[in-house]
Design a protein around this motif. Sequence first.
Motif: not given
Lengths: 330, 191
Positions: A92-98, A119-125, A135-141, A170-174
């Motif tokens: 996920t993109c939540r915890d890591r930058n590019r 995937l983009t990932g769940d928000h830390p909230r 983090v969300f430096d980049i998004d899932g796409v 390479i997989g993704t979610v929707e």
Amino acid sequence: MTADPAGNGHRRASEPGRLSRALASGRFVVTAEIGPPRGADPGAIAKKADLLRGWVDAANVTDNQSAHVRLSSFAGSLLALSAGVEPVMQLTCRDRNRIALQSDLISAATLGIPNILLLTGDHPRFGDHPDAKAVFDIDGVQLVWTAATMRDQGRLLSGRRVDPAPHWLIGTVENPFSPPISFRARRLGKKVAAGAEFVQTQFVFDLDVFERFMAEVRDLGIDHRCGVIAGVGPVRSLRALEYISTKVPGIHVPDAMVRRLRGVPAARVADEGMQICVEIIQRLTQISGVAGAHVMAFGYEQGIPEILERAGVGPRPDHAAATEGSGRAG
Amino acid sequence: MPTRKYLDRIGAVPERRHAGWPTPVTPSVPARTLYRLHHLLEPNPVYRRLAAWLERNPTANRLFTAAEERVKGTIFGCRMCGQCALPATGYACPMTCPKQLRNGPCGGVSPTGMCEVHPDVRCVWLVAFERAEAEGRTEDLSLLQRPIDHRQWGRSSWVNYWQGRDEGMWTSGDGRRQLPIVQRNDPSEPS
């Protein structure tokens, strides 16, 4: 399904994994989920893998799911490999930058993890550290696009060469059930344009909405370029029903299913939930363009073989191949 | 609408919103007006000279950037990422999404269209979709948006736009497979 969405004719340097071969064969594939432990227990992954071996083509290893700290998906994927279940490493993109994301992708390929789910990932909230930096430096796409570029062009986001280029499916979610519903198939199309070769969906409880989504997917020709694996799972108690309806973002449970679960005596809710799951898988096998089912069992992994058996999609053919990755992590 | 008690428990009380979790903003100006106004901003020799002059004059540039922030902040909740995606998102700002998604809504949008992080606010990407759809611009949302350059935060996106630095921000939509890589020349650093 072709494993070459870029259409650039490059042959894979590495052997395709079991999931890749299963998708290419056109048979109904089955994936499941292994949630890593919160604790340094080296046997936890193997225990879950033992329940799934032979019944699934691959198992997702989640990445700090719902923003709760766990063993990493990278370590979990290696443990699954050595336990004889082909992993799908979630990232996920939540915890890591590019920088960290590309590094983990190279690491995964180097140690033989054949599939990644980006995937983009769940928000830390939603997690156990809501005070964490999101983090969300980049998004899932963009992450899918980055991975495809690393693999097919041998280049990082910076333009620098990756040599030799990494290889994975390479997989993704929707989520076909989340507004704007009429945009969801096109959003998947975007991910496929970026390089996704398979997609796992959010839980399918509402088959009417899902069938409309699949009709759009077919109209856009996405199902020929990307294996659509539909998310399913048994809701085994009214508490679980309450939890997924209110606490987990993006899950839609239709009223008819709620009525059905509430309509049976308390002692029979678990059976009814299993039966609903079986019926949904059976319906999915009839929908054109659906490549398989992804079973998320809410901690009831031991029930997965029964569900698959009753739905008529298990055990996996050429089961022996499932163990060929054995020992690579050693 | 979620109860106040619920919002309090999850740390999403409206009065206590913080910059760490951006909050979706529904623009106060109709998309149609903005698509029209956009023509006034398109690069031309005068704007290019103005942009070049501003970059040589720090004080003027600061004032200009502050004015841009004021205008776009009021209308869009602009956070000054310095690389404006508004013309391709129905003029709803994706940087007000708590996940700062540039390529469409996440899977957590509630059945009633609310943001998963701020359940009392509409998802900005749902707003973007509705605004783009109403103006026949949904194709814009299928363009792939490249990763942003985090060095541009706080800079004027109008100056960047007139200087031609925005050109690679999204794909051209011609169906060819394109790369996510952007060739970046940071104006403040020697190239």
